[in-house]
Every structure is written in structure tokens, then in C-alpha cells.
Scaffold this active site. Sequence first.
Site, PDB file in Angstrom:
ATOM      1  N   LYS A  28      -3.840  63.538 -31.555  1.00  0.00           N
ATOM      2  CA  LYS A  28      -3.558  64.002 -30.195  1.00  0.00           C
ATOM      3  C   LYS A  28      -2.702  62.999 -29.422  1.00  0.00           C
ATOM      4  CE  LYS A  28      -7.118  64.766 -27.378  1.00  0.00           C
ATOM      5  NZ  LYS A  28      -7.288  64.403 -25.945  1.00  0.00           N
ATOM      6  N   GLY A 101      -6.378  64.018 -19.551  1.00  0.00           N
ATOM      7  CA  GLY A 101      -6.096  62.789 -18.831  1.00  0.00           C
ATOM      8  C   GLY A 101      -4.900  62.067 -19.403  1.00  0.00           C
ATOM      9  N   ARG A 129     -11.298  63.179 -12.278  1.00  0.00           N
ATOM     10  CA  ARG A 129     -10.997  61.887 -12.898  1.00  0.00           C
ATOM     11  C   ARG A 129     -10.061  61.052 -12.036  1.00  0.00           C
ATOM     12  NH1 ARG A 129      -9.730  62.893 -19.147  1.00  0.00           N
ATOM     13  NH2 ARG A 129      -9.964  60.623 -19.156  1.00  0.00           N
ATOM     14  N   GLN A 176      -3.757  54.619 -21.696  1.00  0.00           N
ATOM     15  CA  GLN A 176      -3.071  55.559 -20.816  1.00  0.00           C
ATOM     16  C   GLN A 176      -2.323  54.827 -19.706  1.00  0.00           C
ATOM     17  OE1 GLN A 176      -5.994  58.314 -19.390  1.00  0.00           O
ATOM     18  NE2 GLN A 176      -6.405  59.203 -21.407  1.00  0.00           N
ATOM     19  N   ASP A 326     -13.279  56.812 -27.712  1.00  0.00           N
ATOM     20  CA  ASP A 326     -13.529  58.250 -27.761  1.00  0.00           C
ATOM     21  C   ASP A 326     -14.600  58.635 -28.772  1.00  0.00           C
ATOM     22  OD1 ASP A 326     -11.730  58.990 -25.782  1.00  0.00           O
ATOM     23  OD2 ASP A 326     -10.052  59.126 -27.182  1.00  0.00           O
TER      24      ASP A 326
END
EC number: 2.5.1.19
Length: 449
Positions: A28, A101, A129, A176, A326
Site C-alpha cells: 500500500k 491517512g 485524525r 507520513q 501497523d
Amino acid sequence: MSGHGEPVPMTARRSGALRGVAEVPGDKSISHRALILGALSVGETRVSGLLEGQDVLDTAKAMRAFGAEVTRLGAGDWSVHGVGVGGFAEPADVIDCGNSGTGVRLIMGAMATSPVTATFTGDASLRKRPMGRVTEPLALFGARAYGRHGGRLPMTVVGAAEPVPVRYTVPMPSAQVKSAILLAGLNAPGETVVIEKEPTRDHSERMLRGFGAQLTVEDAPEGRIITLTGRPELRPQTVAVPRDPSSAAFPVCAALIVEGSDILVPGVSQNPTRNGLYTTLVEMGADIAFENPREEGGEPVADLRVRFSALKGIEVPEDRAASMIDEYPVLSVVAACAEGTTVMRGVKELRVKESDRIDAMARGLEAMGVRVEEDEDTLIVHGMGPGGVPGGATAKTHIDHRIAMSFLVLGLAAQKPVSIDDGSPIATSFPVFEGLMAGLGAQIVRSNA
């Protein structure tokens, strides 16, 4: 499954041995980045093995909205005709990033140094978030963001007309945030520098180099220093997306806790910034063989042969958290089926994921008869041994795909069926989960079917 429709209650029942080949979807993280960097290149980028989950499809739609030509050619096979660094057009409508996100934060970074304005929203989970962790460093480039109280979506970002380069130390381990800053730095003059106190997944660095950006990484006393030279002309690429280690975690962990299981999971990314779960499982006594190691799309991969194992609880090193953040939900399921206690520290980042994952797993495991302890930064699971978890309850998923899949994995080994209130979010990251698990022999059904 749809990640945006009516709830889909599901139930998993104790299963016989899992057998066969589990071909999990493409990664992903890499799929998001391939679409975004393809859109920032000049010419056609071809992507094979793209994850066609809802999160990534939402990023594809967003790139179209910013002016790139994004076309699905076949299963997992996509073409992106990019507009070049600084070439984003202003979207005509709100950008809906669904549950992702990663998608929203990376896209904000990619557009923050172009003179365009975009408004972002998402589903109920994403709207809770925090976005301030990204919009604060983007403001240093000259971008402005206007959102709901607490820096939450919906949010309008006004890109900087005359961006300046930035030097920024990321206050928390977050790939991120790092990636958003690097993407913003592409259209800023001079050098943008990101400093990580703890290394996080490095897909952005690898892929930026692959697309022709000038980027260096060095380790220094203050942390990992990443320096990007702005205003490159990115070259289109052919990207082969390896299979997602975070998705592979579910069939792997299921095979480890369901007696007699023996499965093969081919072509899984073994990026060292992503493989903390697999290191941890081996330390717990997991029978995992890493076969046929090779490189695909600039990423190390291997075929995983996984067999049922008698596992022991361990203390997971705190500095491993970033490489498996995760995977803690499914690790806590494995821990419940192990002998002894598993201690997971340094996991406070789980509280600001799609849900508060520490709370969601703790409450769900307690409902299944497992003793759990927690504080702000720690989750401790007292294992009940192989086949020892009572089960027999319904877990709340809080619109979180990883919570949903984790409890369905637990149900395959628990004494009584385990149900979840909503399996629809699974489509965001692992749209073939049901069929893949059924093909291995897992007893998972839709409760309202």
C-alpha cells in the site's frame, strides 16, 4: 466490500489446518507513492502490482483531480501521465481521501509548494485524525491550512506561491510526515532537509531516487539526515510493486496460531524498515523460512514458508516500533495465543491511527477472555497458549481495517467464534482478504449473509 457503505458484520470460527499459497496484494505504501511521483514526473509511468484497495484508488482519483492522466490498463496494471514538479492544476472539487491517512498527508505535501488551493476530506475515521503534524512543517514552506478544531478534516490547504526550503526535525517517528515534507521540497528551491530521530520506512527515499531526484541520507548524532535538492525534473519509471508485508501479516499470523497449518506467501517485501513483525515472530519461536530472496522494484523481497508454531511471549524492543507500527494489532492476537506474556512498549503512535488501536485491541481481547494491561505507550498481553483463547464475543472495529482483520484471525484459533461489528473497512487495504483466507481453508463468513 466497500469501505464507505453499510456495516458488514463478520464471524470467524475455529478452522482446520490452513494450507496453500497466499498471494497478498501489492504494498500500500509503495502504491500511493508510485501514483504521486508518477503524477509529478514528465511522461508516462507504468505501475504493475498496484494495490487496488480503496485507499489507493482514492489517491488515483486525487492525482486526476490535480491534472495527471491516470488510467487502469488491467488488474494491478496502471499508467500515469504526469504533469511535472510544480505542474499541479487546481482541483475543481473537494478531494475525498476516504480512510487513508497516508494518502491525504502525502498529497498535501505534494501540492503544498504549488500555487493552488485544495480542500480535503475523508470518512468519519479520517476526519478524527490529526493533520497538524503535517500542516505545521508545510507552513514553513509558506503553505497555509484551514481546518476544523484540532487541525482536523475537512481542511483547505493553500499552496505556497513562492516556497522556501525547509530544515525540519520530525518530532515523532512518522514516515507520513517525513514523506510529506520531502514531496513539498521537490518544488522548493535549494535543499530541504528532514531529520529523523528514529528511522521509519524508507520507501519515499528509495522511490524519489528512482525517479531521478537528488537525495542523500546520512546517519549523524542528531539522527538520520535526509537532504533533497529541489526543482528536479523527475523521470517517469516502470514500477513493480512488491507484495505488502502488512497485508501478509494476517495469513502469516493465522498460520502460526492454527494447528497443523503450512502456507506459502510469495514475493513479500523484506524492506528492513518494514520487517519488524517478522523479526519479532521469529524471536517468539515462529517457524518462518525466508526463501528465494531477491530484489523487485528496488525493494528486497522473499517467499515466506510459514508453519504452525508453539510461540512464547517476549518483550518487543521499543526501538522496533517504527518498523512494525501497523502490525501491533495482529501481533497482540498472536501474543494471546502464545505461552507467557508479551510486552509492547513505545507504541503510543497506535493511538492516532485509524482508531485508537491500543484501546480497540485491549477492549476486544478482554471481551474474548484475554487479560490485557495498557498505558499511554504500552500494551501487555498475557498469553493463553495454543487454542487457549475462549472467544465467543463481538469486537468493535472502529472503522479500522487492521482491527477487523486481526480479530478475524483470532477467531480461527479461538475456542468459540469471534465476530466483528463491521468488516467493510478491510476493502481499504486488502480487498481480496475474504477470498484469499477462504482459499487457505479459513472459516470466515459474513454474519448477515
